[in-house]
Design a protein around this motif. Structure first.
Motif: not given
Length: 130
Positions: A33, A35, A69, A71, A96, A98
Motif C-alpha cells: 500500500d 496510498s 488505486s 483495485k 490501495k 497507486q
C-alpha cells in the motif's frame, strides 16, 4: 520403533515451520500500500514516461489519463469496452497501491492502446495495443 516416531515428528515440525514461513508473507509484500504517499498527477507522469512503451494516437477519438488505486483499474478500463477488451489483471499489488491508467482510441475507433504504470516505481504493469 520409537526412532521412527521421533524422525516422523521431527520432519513434521520442520515441514510446518517451512510452510508457515512461506504463508506468513503478505501476498502484496513486493508492491505494498502506498496510498499515503504523494505522486505527480497522471498528465505530468505521461510527459515523463518512456515513449517507446506507450504513446497516444495522433488525433485520437479518446485519450484518458488517470491516477487511481490498483483495485479501480478495471473500473476505469470498463468505460472503453465499446472499443475492445480493455480489462487487465495481476497479482502481488496491494488494492490501495497507486497506479496510472492510460487509454487511447484511434480516430476511427477501431484500435485501442492501454497502459498501466506503477506510480511509485514508474514501471509498467500492463501494456497492450498496436
Amino acid at each position: 520403533m520409537k526412532k521412527n516416531y521421533f524422525t516422523t515428528f521431527t520432519l513434521f515440525i520442520i515441514f510446518s515451520l517451512v510452510v508457515s514461513s512461506v504463508y506468513a508473507e503478505e501476498p502484496w509484500s513486493k508492491y505494498p500500500d502506498n496510498s499515503d504517499k504523494e505522486f505527480m498527477d497522471a498528465n505530468a507522469f505521461y510527459e515523463t514516461r518512456d515513449k517507446n512503451l506507450y504513446t497516444e494516437y495522433e488525433g485520437a477519438k479518446v485519450n484518458s489519463r488517470e491516477k487511481v488505486s490498483y483495485k479501480d483499474i478495471n473500473k476505469i478500463l470498463s468505460k472503453f469496452d465499446d472499443y475492445g477488451n480493455a480489462r487487465v489483471g495481476g497479482n502481488g499489488y496491494h488494492p490501495k497501491r497507486q497506479v496510472y491508467v492510460f487509454v487511447t482510441v484511434s480516430k476511427e475507433g477501431d484500435k485501442m492502446k492501454k497502459a498501466v504504470f506503477d506510480a511509485e516505481k514508474h514501471q509498467p504493469i500492463a501494456i497492450s495495443g498496436p
